[in-house]
Design a protein around this motif. Sequence first.
Motif, PDB file in Angstrom:
ATOM      1  N   VAL A 135       0.851  -1.199   0.000  1.00 25.84           N
ATOM      2  CA  VAL A 135       0.000   0.000   0.000  1.00 25.84           C
ATOM      3  C   VAL A 135       0.882   1.242   0.000  1.00 25.84           C
ATOM      4  O   VAL A 135       2.022   1.222   0.461  1.00 25.84           O
ATOM      5  N   ALA A 136       0.330   2.329  -0.542  1.00 27.62           N
ATOM      6  CA  ALA A 136       1.074   3.595  -0.609  1.00 27.62           C
ATOM      7  C   ALA A 136       0.254   4.731  -0.014  1.00 27.62           C
ATOM      8  O   ALA A 136      -0.981   4.748  -0.130  1.00 27.62           O
ATOM      9  N   ASN A 137       0.936   5.659   0.598  1.00 29.47           N
ATOM     10  CA  ASN A 137       0.294   6.891   1.042  1.00 29.47           C
ATOM     11  C   ASN A 137       0.020   7.750  -0.193  1.00 29.47           C
ATOM     12  O   ASN A 137       0.896   7.897  -1.046  1.00 29.47           O
ATOM     13  N   PRO A 138      -1.189   8.310  -0.323  1.00 25.26           N
ATOM     14  CA  PRO A 138      -1.514   9.121  -1.504  1.00 25.26           C
ATOM     15  C   PRO A 138      -0.539  10.272  -1.737  1.00 25.26           C
ATOM     16  O   PRO A 138      -0.326  10.701  -2.877  1.00 25.26           O
ATOM     17  N   VAL A 200       0.040   5.571   7.061  1.00 25.41           N
ATOM     18  CA  VAL A 200      -1.164   6.410   6.979  1.00 25.41           C
ATOM     19  C   VAL A 200      -0.799   7.864   7.258  1.00 25.41           C
ATOM     20  O   VAL A 200      -1.303   8.789   6.603  1.00 25.41           O
ATOM     21  N   ALA A 201       0.105   8.084   8.208  1.00 26.90           N
ATOM     22  CA  ALA A 201       0.526   9.443   8.567  1.00 26.90           C
ATOM     23  C   ALA A 201       1.506  10.039   7.560  1.00 26.90           C
ATOM     24  O   ALA A 201       1.780  11.248   7.607  1.00 26.90           O
ATOM     25  N   GLY A 202       2.043   9.189   6.674  1.00 25.93           N
ATOM     26  CA  GLY A 202       2.985   9.688   5.675  1.00 25.93           C
ATOM     27  C   GLY A 202       4.431   9.706   6.135  1.00 25.93           C
ATOM     28  O   GLY A 202       5.296  10.270   5.452  1.00 25.93           O
ATOM     29  N   ARG A 215      -7.721  -2.466   5.884  1.00 26.10           N
ATOM     30  CA  ARG A 215      -9.025  -2.494   5.209  1.00 26.10           C
ATOM     31  C   ARG A 215      -9.728  -1.131   5.249  1.00 26.10           C
ATOM     32  O   ARG A 215     -10.166  -0.597   4.228  1.00 26.10           O
ATOM     33  N   GLN A 216      -9.833  -0.537   6.439  1.00 26.90           N
ATOM     34  CA  GLN A 216     -10.570   0.733   6.564  1.00 26.90           C
ATOM     35  C   GLN A 216      -9.892   1.858   5.783  1.00 26.90           C
ATOM     36  O   GLN A 216     -10.555   2.730   5.222  1.00 26.90           O
ATOM     37  N   TYR A 217      -8.559   1.836   5.719  1.00 26.94           N
ATOM     38  CA  TYR A 217      -7.827   2.904   5.035  1.00 26.94           C
ATOM     39  C   TYR A 217      -7.899   2.757   3.517  1.00 26.94           C
ATOM     40  O   TYR A 217      -7.809   3.755   2.789  1.00 26.94           O
ATOM     41  N   LEU A 218      -8.069   1.531   3.050  1.00 21.80           N
ATOM     42  CA  LEU A 218      -8.266   1.321   1.616  1.00 21.80           C
ATOM     43  C   LEU A 218      -9.672   1.779   1.220  1.00 21.80           C
ATOM     44  O   LEU A 218      -9.883   2.317   0.134  1.00 21.80           O
ATOM     45  N   GLN A 219     -10.618   1.560   2.117  1.00 19.48           N
ATOM     46  CA  GLN A 219     -12.005   1.936   1.826  1.00 19.48           C
ATOM     47  C   GLN A 219     -12.207   3.445   1.828  1.00 19.48           C
ATOM     48  O   GLN A 219     -12.989   3.971   1.035  1.00 19.48           O
ATOM     49  N   ILE A 224      -3.515   3.584  -0.793  1.00 22.78           N
ATOM     50  CA  ILE A 224      -3.778   3.085  -2.148  1.00 22.78           C
ATOM     51  C   ILE A 224      -3.124   1.719  -2.310  1.00 22.78           C
ATOM     52  O   ILE A 224      -1.918   1.568  -2.058  1.00 22.78           O
ATOM     53  N   PRO A 225      -3.893   0.679  -2.712  1.00 24.07           N
ATOM     54  CA  PRO A 225      -3.295  -0.633  -2.922  1.00 24.07           C
ATOM     55  C   PRO A 225      -2.570  -0.683  -4.272  1.00 24.07           C
ATOM     56  O   PRO A 225      -3.117  -0.256  -5.288  1.00 24.07           O
TER      57      PRO A 225
END
Length: 328
Positions: A135-138, A200-202, A215-219, A224-225
């Motif tokens: 996963v990646a931070n946007p 999540v915090a970058g 799961r919640q952070y992808l939703q 970003i997966p």
Amino acid sequence: MFSTRRQVLLAATMAACAMTAGHAIAQSDYPSKTISVIVSYPPGGDTDAIARLFADKLSQRLKQTVIVDNKPGAGGALGNNFVSRAPADGYTLLFTPNPFTTAPLVMKLSPSASYDVLHGFEPVINTATQPLVLVANPGLGVKTLPELIAAAKSGKPVTYASPGAGSPMHIVGEWLNRTAGVKITHVPYRGVGPSVTDVVAGHVDTAWVTFGAVRQYLQNGRLIPLAIGDAQRSKLAPHVPTLVELGYKDVVVGSWNGFFAPKGTPAPVVKLLNENLNEILKSPEVAEKLAVFGALPAGGAPDALGKINSSDYAVMGKVIKDLGISAE
């Protein structure tokens, strides 16, 4: 003389029959006391929670108390070693994720703390699989794995988090680095939770984790997966491509968990446990609860777990050696 010899042989035969009968009776009475499921990690994590789910269901089916006993330490080796030395009577079991297989390969364990991955246990059942996802931070500005690789090749500093040095997430991250010809810097954490918090915090750009943890952070779009490490797409996120699909055909690393018993545990006991756990895995309720942790029910014969374990030991062992991966 002949009569005496005959009497001796007859007595020996009767004694052997009595011992065999007694052994069979003991096995048919199993379980007659509390079963301990050893978890080699602290309470509160995914492995502990899944173990407690199975312990509860197994207790209901066997009409006997099944408890979870946490024995953390040395990256799981402490609890694993404890079970390898326990009586082979079916009353001490090990529930473990797949670092069980690789821990002795990435850690400098003393002889008293180590264990024989391939010959020191009786496989009982592969309970579930947990696909690994990158996963990646946007804020990194990439939406696909090719974009991530291109950014790394352009000289942009990029990092990836894992729940620990020597973990399956660390192995797949370094394997991808070598195959793609990039250097995405590894940032090891002590567990999945802290690694997820920081991506999540970058504070780190990307992370290899299990689906349940993010799961919640992808939703909600906070992560970003980019890809999964299994050979095939996951039912948990069918839209996410695999590394194999994206051109890295040899890079396949997943996560699994299962039950082992000490070497020499009677086959009827292993069979009884395997049959009951297979039935538990058929429950929609259990499948639903496993999905919360990003896990999918597996099951099958004991030998299926044995084959997964030996295959991982060979394949991951070579990758660990070639890449110089260590938990130190």
